[in-house]
Scaffold this motif. Structure first.
Motif, PDB file in Angstrom:
ATOM      1  N   VAL A   1       0.857  -1.180   0.000  1.00  0.00           N
ATOM      2  CA  VAL A   1       0.000   0.000   0.000  1.00  0.00           C
ATOM      3  C   VAL A   1       0.889   1.225   0.000  1.00  0.00           C
ATOM      4  O   VAL A   1       1.705   1.402   0.899  1.00  0.00           O
ATOM      5  CB  VAL A   1      -0.926   0.013   1.236  1.00  0.00           C
ATOM      6  CG1 VAL A   1      -1.778   1.257   1.241  1.00  0.00           C
ATOM      7  CG2 VAL A   1      -1.773  -1.243   1.259  1.00  0.00           C
TER       8      VAL A   1
ATOM      9  N   PRO B   1      -1.002   7.837   0.285  1.00  0.00           N
ATOM     10  CA  PRO B   1      -2.099   8.488  -0.429  1.00  0.00           C
ATOM     11  C   PRO B   1      -1.621   9.470  -1.492  1.00  0.00           C
ATOM     12  O   PRO B   1      -2.304   9.686  -2.483  1.00  0.00           O
ATOM     13  CB  PRO B   1      -2.867   9.197   0.680  1.00  0.00           C
ATOM     14  CG  PRO B   1      -2.568   8.409   1.909  1.00  0.00           C
ATOM     15  CD  PRO B   1      -1.150   7.920   1.724  1.00  0.00           C
TER      16      PRO B   1
ATOM     17  N   HIS C   1      -1.542   7.849  -4.812  1.00  0.00           N
ATOM     18  CA  HIS C   1      -2.876   7.703  -5.388  1.00  0.00           C
ATOM     19  C   HIS C   1      -3.364   9.040  -5.927  1.00  0.00           C
ATOM     20  O   HIS C   1      -4.008   9.098  -6.966  1.00  0.00           O
ATOM     21  CB  HIS C   1      -3.854   7.158  -4.354  1.00  0.00           C
ATOM     22  CG  HIS C   1      -3.525   5.765  -3.944  1.00  0.00           C
ATOM     23  ND1 HIS C   1      -4.020   5.207  -2.797  1.00  0.00           N
ATOM     24  CD2 HIS C   1      -2.753   4.817  -4.512  1.00  0.00           C
ATOM     25  CE1 HIS C   1      -3.566   3.968  -2.685  1.00  0.00           C
ATOM     26  NE2 HIS C   1      -2.788   3.718  -3.707  1.00  0.00           N
TER      27      HIS C   1
ATOM     28  N   GLU D   1      -9.536  -2.883  -8.283  1.00  0.00           N
ATOM     29  CA  GLU D   1      -9.901  -2.344  -6.975  1.00  0.00           C
ATOM     30  C   GLU D   1      -9.530  -0.868  -6.864  1.00  0.00           C
ATOM     31  O   GLU D   1     -10.266  -0.076  -6.280  1.00  0.00           O
ATOM     32  CB  GLU D   1      -9.220  -3.125  -5.841  1.00  0.00           C
ATOM     33  CG  GLU D   1      -9.572  -4.600  -5.792  1.00  0.00           C
ATOM     34  CD  GLU D   1      -8.747  -5.431  -6.768  1.00  0.00           C
ATOM     35  OE1 GLU D   1      -7.639  -5.019  -7.191  1.00  0.00           O
ATOM     36  OE2 GLU D   1      -9.224  -6.517  -7.128  1.00  0.00           O
ATOM     37  N   LEU D   2      -8.374  -0.493  -7.416  1.00  0.00           N
ATOM     38  CA  LEU D   2      -7.955   0.903  -7.378  1.00  0.00           C
ATOM     39  C   LEU D   2      -8.888   1.756  -8.225  1.00  0.00           C
ATOM     40  O   LEU D   2      -9.303   2.830  -7.821  1.00  0.00           O
ATOM     41  CB  LEU D   2      -6.508   1.052  -7.836  1.00  0.00           C
ATOM     42  CG  LEU D   2      -5.956   2.478  -7.878  1.00  0.00           C
ATOM     43  CD1 LEU D   2      -6.096   3.167  -6.522  1.00  0.00           C
ATOM     44  CD2 LEU D   2      -4.512   2.476  -8.326  1.00  0.00           C
TER      45      LEU D   2
ATOM     46  N   ASP E   1     -11.953   1.122  -8.888  1.00  0.00           N
ATOM     47  CA  ASP E   1     -13.224   1.209  -8.159  1.00  0.00           C
ATOM     48  C   ASP E   1     -13.158   2.273  -7.072  1.00  0.00           C
ATOM     49  O   ASP E   1     -14.105   3.040  -6.882  1.00  0.00           O
ATOM     50  CB  ASP E   1     -13.590  -0.146  -7.530  1.00  0.00           C
ATOM     51  CG  ASP E   1     -13.994  -1.180  -8.565  1.00  0.00           C
ATOM     52  OD1 ASP E   1     -14.308  -0.799  -9.719  1.00  0.00           O
ATOM     53  OD2 ASP E   1     -13.992  -2.379  -8.211  1.00  0.00           O
ATOM     54  N   ARG E   2     -12.023   2.336  -6.366  1.00  0.00           N
ATOM     55  CA  ARG E   2     -11.876   3.361  -5.325  1.00  0.00           C
ATOM     56  C   ARG E   2     -11.870   4.756  -5.921  1.00  0.00           C
ATOM     57  O   ARG E   2     -12.469   5.683  -5.368  1.00  0.00           O
ATOM     58  CB  ARG E   2     -10.594   3.126  -4.519  1.00  0.00           C
ATOM     59  CG  ARG E   2     -10.685   1.952  -3.568  1.00  0.00           C
ATOM     60  CD  ARG E   2      -9.626   1.982  -2.463  1.00  0.00           C
ATOM     61  NE  ARG E   2      -8.309   2.399  -2.871  1.00  0.00           N
ATOM     62  CZ  ARG E   2      -7.268   1.577  -3.062  1.00  0.00           C
ATOM     63  NH1 ARG E   2      -7.411   0.275  -2.875  1.00  0.00           N
ATOM     64  NH2 ARG E   2      -6.098   2.051  -3.402  1.00  0.00           N
ATOM     65  N   LEU E   3     -11.199   4.920  -7.064  1.00  0.00           N
ATOM     66  CA  LEU E   3     -11.168   6.233  -7.710  1.00  0.00           C
ATOM     67  C   LEU E   3     -12.560   6.631  -8.196  1.00  0.00           C
ATOM     68  O   LEU E   3     -12.980   7.774  -8.034  1.00  0.00           O
ATOM     69  CB  LEU E   3     -10.170   6.224  -8.869  1.00  0.00           C
ATOM     70  CG  LEU E   3      -8.706   6.079  -8.482  1.00  0.00           C
ATOM     71  CD1 LEU E   3      -7.837   5.933  -9.728  1.00  0.00           C
ATOM     72  CD2 LEU E   3      -8.240   7.250  -7.653  1.00  0.00           C
ATOM     73  N   ARG E   4     -13.274   5.686  -8.775  1.00  0.00           N
ATOM     74  CA  ARG E   4     -14.647   5.984  -9.215  1.00  0.00           C
ATOM     75  C   ARG E   4     -15.530   6.341  -8.019  1.00  0.00           C
ATOM     76  O   ARG E   4     -16.339   7.259  -8.088  1.00  0.00           O
ATOM     77  CB  ARG E   4     -15.218   4.793  -9.978  1.00  0.00           C
ATOM     78  CG  ARG E   4     -14.636   4.636 -11.354  1.00  0.00           C
ATOM     79  CD  ARG E   4     -15.309   3.509 -12.137  1.00  0.00           C
ATOM     80  NE  ARG E   4     -14.649   3.306 -13.391  1.00  0.00           N
ATOM     81  CZ  ARG E   4     -13.808   2.320 -13.672  1.00  0.00           C
ATOM     82  NH1 ARG E   4     -13.553   1.393 -12.764  1.00  0.00           N
ATOM     83  NH2 ARG E   4     -13.238   2.233 -14.850  1.00  0.00           N
ATOM     84  N   ALA E   5     -15.364   5.634  -6.923  1.00  0.00           N
ATOM     85  CA  ALA E   5     -16.139   5.931  -5.711  1.00  0.00           C
ATOM     86  C   ALA E   5     -15.794   7.333  -5.210  1.00  0.00           C
ATOM     87  O   ALA E   5     -16.686   8.072  -4.764  1.00  0.00           O
ATOM     88  CB  ALA E   5     -15.860   4.889  -4.632  1.00  0.00           C
ATOM     89  N   HIS E   6     -14.530   7.705  -5.299  1.00  0.00           N
ATOM     90  CA  HIS E   6     -14.113   9.047  -4.886  1.00  0.00           C
ATOM     91  C   HIS E   6     -14.813  10.104  -5.738  1.00  0.00           C
ATOM     92  O   HIS E   6     -15.325  11.096  -5.219  1.00  0.00           O
ATOM     93  CB  HIS E   6     -12.596   9.187  -4.994  1.00  0.00           C
ATOM     94  CG  HIS E   6     -12.077  10.530  -4.631  1.00  0.00           C
ATOM     95  ND1 HIS E   6     -12.067  11.000  -3.335  1.00  0.00           N
ATOM     96  CD2 HIS E   6     -11.558  11.526  -5.388  1.00  0.00           C
ATOM     97  CE1 HIS E   6     -11.573  12.225  -3.315  1.00  0.00           C
ATOM     98  NE2 HIS E   6     -11.251  12.560  -4.553  1.00  0.00           N
TER      99      HIS E   6
ATOM    100  N   GLU F   1     -18.385  10.398  -4.652  1.00  0.00           N
ATOM    101  CA  GLU F   1     -18.491  11.165  -3.409  1.00  0.00           C
ATOM    102  C   GLU F   1     -18.390  12.664  -3.680  1.00  0.00           C
ATOM    103  O   GLU F   1     -19.154  13.454  -3.115  1.00  0.00           O
ATOM    104  CB  GLU F   1     -17.399  10.744  -2.425  1.00  0.00           C
ATOM    105  CG  GLU F   1     -17.611   9.375  -1.816  1.00  0.00           C
ATOM    106  CD  GLU F   1     -16.445   8.943  -0.939  1.00  0.00           C
ATOM    107  OE1 GLU F   1     -15.619   9.815  -0.566  1.00  0.00           O
ATOM    108  OE2 GLU F   1     -16.353   7.750  -0.645  1.00  0.00           O
TER     109      GLU F   1
END
Length: 99
Positions: A27, A30, A33, A56-57, A59-64, A67
């Motif tokens: 990991v 941040p 990222h 997975e990364l 997906d996290r960026l899309r979720a960001h 938000e």
């Protein structure tokens, strides 16, 4: 190659190795990222870069992004956002009231 490019390639290689079961999950800070996100926004990613990013990364960026969009929509709904000319007029009025 830029430091960002080198770090991105290293991160993607580590993620790919982990996905193949050849190494530990690493990991990164941040900040790494954030640089990837900035590149995606400002420059875009090549098909090769996009294919090498773990799902997975992404997906996290899309979720960001979701938000951020949700928060912006909420601010608009609450009336906390004004268009440029309206905001500038209010600022001008505040400055004039203080002088």
């Amino acid at each position: 190659m830029s430091t960002f490019g080198e770090n991105l390639i290293q991160s993607l290689n580590e993620a790919l190795a982990h996905t193949k079961g050849e190494g530990p999950a690493i990991v990164h800070a941040p900040a790494e990222h954030r640089r990837l996100l900035e590149k995606w926004i400002y420059e875009g990613l090549s098909d090769e870069e996009r294919d090498r990013i773990p799902p997975e990364l992404l997906d996290r960026l899309r979720a960001h992004f979701r938000e951020l969009a949700d928060a912006a929509s909420e601010e608009v709904g609450d009336g906390a956002v004004a268009d440029g000319p309206t905001a500038m007029q209010r600022l001008r009025e505040r400055i004039e009231a203080q002088t």
